[in-house]
Design a protein around this motif. Structure first.
Motif, mmCIF file in Angstrom:
data_model
loop_
_atom_site.group_PDB
_atom_site.id
_atom_site.type_symbol
_atom_site.label_atom_id
_atom_site.label_comp_id
_atom_site.label_asym_id
_atom_site.label_seq_id
_atom_site.Cartn_x
_atom_site.Cartn_y
_atom_site.Cartn_z
ATOM 1 N N ARG A 16 0.817 -1.227 0.000
ATOM 2 C CA ARG A 16 0.000 0.000 0.000
ATOM 3 C C ARG A 16 0.846 1.271 0.000
ATOM 4 O O ARG A 16 0.321 2.355 -0.238
ATOM 5 N N ALA A 17 2.119 1.144 0.293
ATOM 6 C CA ALA A 17 3.001 2.316 0.317
ATOM 7 C C ALA A 17 3.259 2.791 -1.112
ATOM 8 O O ALA A 17 3.478 1.979 -2.008
ATOM 9 N N HIS A 18 3.220 4.092 -1.290
ATOM 10 C CA HIS A 18 3.550 4.651 -2.606
ATOM 11 C C HIS A 18 5.003 4.351 -2.950
ATOM 12 O O HIS A 18 5.331 4.131 -4.115
ATOM 13 N N ASP A 19 5.854 4.340 -1.924
ATOM 14 C CA ASP A 19 7.274 4.064 -2.092
ATOM 15 C C ASP A 19 7.684 3.043 -1.039
ATOM 16 O O ASP A 19 7.952 3.402 0.103
ATOM 17 N N PRO A 20 7.736 1.749 -1.391
ATOM 18 C CA PRO A 20 8.070 0.728 -0.393
ATOM 19 C C PRO A 20 9.482 0.857 0.177
ATOM 20 O O PRO A 20 9.805 0.203 1.164
ATOM 21 N N SER A 21 10.310 1.707 -0.408
ATOM 22 C CA SER A 21 11.634 1.921 0.180
ATOM 23 C C SER A 21 11.587 2.985 1.273
ATOM 24 O O SER A 21 12.572 3.182 1.982
ATOM 25 N N ASP A 22 10.450 3.653 1.428
ATOM 26 C CA ASP A 22 10.266 4.658 2.479
ATOM 27 C C ASP A 22 9.803 3.942 3.749
ATOM 28 O O ASP A 22 8.629 3.617 3.911
ATOM 29 N N ALA A 23 10.741 3.703 4.650
ATOM 30 C CA ALA A 23 10.450 2.921 5.854
ATOM 31 C C ALA A 23 9.342 3.550 6.694
ATOM 32 O O ALA A 23 8.494 2.836 7.231
ATOM 33 N N LEU A 68 27.003 1.347 9.147
ATOM 34 C CA LEU A 68 26.110 1.995 8.189
ATOM 35 C C LEU A 68 25.615 3.349 8.675
ATOM 36 O O LEU A 68 25.497 4.292 7.883
ATOM 37 N N ASN A 69 25.315 3.448 9.950
ATOM 38 C CA ASN A 69 24.704 4.660 10.487
ATOM 39 C C ASN A 69 25.699 5.600 11.162
ATOM 40 O O ASN A 69 25.292 6.582 11.772
ATOM 41 N N GLY A 70 26.979 5.286 11.057
ATOM 42 C CA GLY A 70 27.977 6.162 11.671
ATOM 43 C C GLY A 70 27.895 6.181 13.184
ATOM 44 O O GLY A 70 28.105 7.197 13.826
ATOM 45 N N GLY A 71 27.579 5.026 13.757
ATOM 46 C CA GLY A 71 27.381 4.871 15.193
ATOM 47 C C GLY A 71 26.023 4.261 15.440
ATOM 48 O O GLY A 71 25.138 4.354 14.585
ATOM 49 N N CYS A 72 25.850 3.611 16.603
ATOM 50 C CA CYS A 72 24.575 2.950 16.846
ATOM 51 C C CYS A 72 24.443 2.629 18.330
ATOM 52 O O CYS A 72 25.059 1.692 18.825
ATOM 53 N N SER A 73 23.622 3.421 19.032
ATOM 54 C CA SER A 73 23.334 3.184 20.442
ATOM 55 C C SER A 73 22.382 1.998 20.580
ATOM 56 O O SER A 73 21.926 1.436 19.585
ATOM 57 N N ASP A 74 22.026 1.670 21.809
ATOM 58 C CA ASP A 74 21.018 0.630 22.045
ATOM 59 C C ASP A 74 19.723 0.972 21.321
ATOM 60 O O ASP A 74 19.151 0.136 20.626
ATOM 61 N N ASP A 75 19.246 2.209 21.511
ATOM 62 C CA ASP A 75 18.015 2.625 20.846
ATOM 63 C C ASP A 75 18.189 2.637 19.331
ATOM 64 O O ASP A 75 17.297 2.212 18.594
ATOM 65 N N GLY A 76 19.327 3.112 18.880
ATOM 66 C CA GLY A 76 19.597 3.136 17.445
ATOM 67 C C GLY A 76 19.553 1.744 16.837
ATOM 68 O O GLY A 76 19.082 1.568 15.707
ATOM 69 N N GLU A 110 22.027 2.966 -1.584
ATOM 70 C CA GLU A 110 21.603 4.365 -1.668
ATOM 71 C C GLU A 110 21.942 5.113 -0.380
ATOM 72 O O GLU A 110 22.439 6.238 -0.415
ATOM 73 N N ALA A 111 21.679 4.492 0.756
ATOM 74 C CA ALA A 111 21.982 5.121 2.039
ATOM 75 C C ALA A 111 23.484 5.380 2.175
ATOM 76 O O ALA A 111 23.892 6.429 2.690
ATOM 77 N N ALA A 112 24.300 4.438 1.710
ATOM 78 C CA ALA A 112 25.751 4.610 1.782
ATOM 79 C C ALA A 112 26.204 5.774 0.899
ATOM 80 O O ALA A 112 27.065 6.565 1.304
ATOM 81 N N GLU A 113 25.634 5.895 -0.286
ATOM 82 C CA GLU A 113 26.009 6.978 -1.202
ATOM 83 C C GLU A 113 25.596 8.339 -0.667
ATOM 84 O O GLU A 113 26.308 9.323 -0.843
ATOM 85 N N GLU A 114 24.431 8.394 -0.023
ATOM 86 C CA GLU A 114 23.879 9.672 0.416
ATOM 87 C C GLU A 114 24.060 9.929 1.908
ATOM 88 O O GLU A 114 23.530 10.907 2.434
ATOM 89 N N GLY A 171 33.487 -3.221 1.867
ATOM 90 C CA GLY A 171 33.785 -2.788 0.505
ATOM 91 C C GLY A 171 32.824 -1.731 0.008
ATOM 92 O O GLY A 171 33.236 -0.747 -0.630
ATOM 93 N N LEU A 172 31.571 -1.893 0.321
ATOM 94 C CA LEU A 172 30.564 -0.903 -0.078
ATOM 95 C C LEU A 172 30.840 0.449 0.582
ATOM 96 O O LEU A 172 30.702 1.490 -0.069
ATOM 97 N N LEU A 173 31.211 0.420 1.833
ATOM 98 C CA LEU A 173 31.441 1.661 2.576
ATOM 99 C C LEU A 173 32.842 2.219 2.369
ATOM 100 O O LEU A 173 33.185 3.255 2.933
ATOM 101 N N GLY A 174 33.636 1.523 1.566
ATOM 102 C CA GLY A 174 34.979 2.012 1.259
ATOM 103 C C GLY A 174 35.956 1.895 2.398
ATOM 104 O O GLY A 174 36.888 2.672 2.508
#
Length: 175
Positions: A16-23, A68-76, A110-114, A171-174
């Motif tokens: 039903r999502a217009h963009d299924p990549s939009d979490a 991927l997220n440049g850090g990640c706490s418990d909540d993250g 995409e997330a890695a590039e942007e 490799g993806l993240l360089g």
């Protein structure tokens, strides 16, 4: 209600999502699908959601989220796993079995590039939010079972260790 029921509702939300990549949109559409159920049925889905979050509570997946997220706490890490749920059952199960498989996902590329974070707090709370919408309360039945032991942590900032443990993602993240 079972894990299969939960995944069916996630797939309904993705469809039903217009963009299924939009979490965030997938989480909202999933919440809407949940609110079409009786409150008792929504409450029964609290355990399957807990079970999926417990299954994905793994140190190697946490290391991937950290990188991927440049850090990640418990909540993250909870919110990263919420994002992972929005990707659907096939992706979720593949990545839980092999976190390095994240490198092959278009959303991750995409997330890695942007330099975008992969998180979805709303998906982590989708059952509670739907239950609240139906009942006005967050008093869901308690879930059974605890998260498993994570195992041995490794230094998520150690680039050599990251390359050794998650080579495709590194490799993806360089790294």
């Amino acid at each position: 209600m079972t894990v299969d029921h939960f995944w069916a509702l996630v797939e309904q939300g993705r469809a039903r999502a217009h963009d299924p990549s939009d979490a965030e949109e997938v989480a909202e559409r999933t919440r809407q699908a949940l609110t079409s159920l009786a409150a008792a049925g929504v409450a029964e889905l609290n355990q399957p959601l807990h079970d999926l979050m417990a299954a994905s509570y793994r140190v190697d997946l946490w290391g991937a989220a950290y990188q991927l997220n440049g850090g990640c706490s418990d909540d993250g890490f909870e919110y990263f796993r919420g994002w992972l749920l929005t990707q659907g059952r096939e992706v979720f199960e593949r990545v839980v079995a092999d976190p390095d498989a994240l490198a092959g996902l278009p959303a991750v590329r995409e997330a890695a590039e942007e330099a975008l974070d992969l998180e979805c707090e709303d998906m982590f709370g989708v059952v509670a939010d739907a239950y609240h919408a139906l009942t006005g309360t967050y008093d869901l039945p308690a879930t059974e079972g605890r998260y498993p032991e994570l195992g041995q942590f490794w230094d998520f900032d150690d680039d050599d260790e990251f390359r050794r443990r998650l080579p495709r993602l590194a490799g993806l993240l360089g790294e």
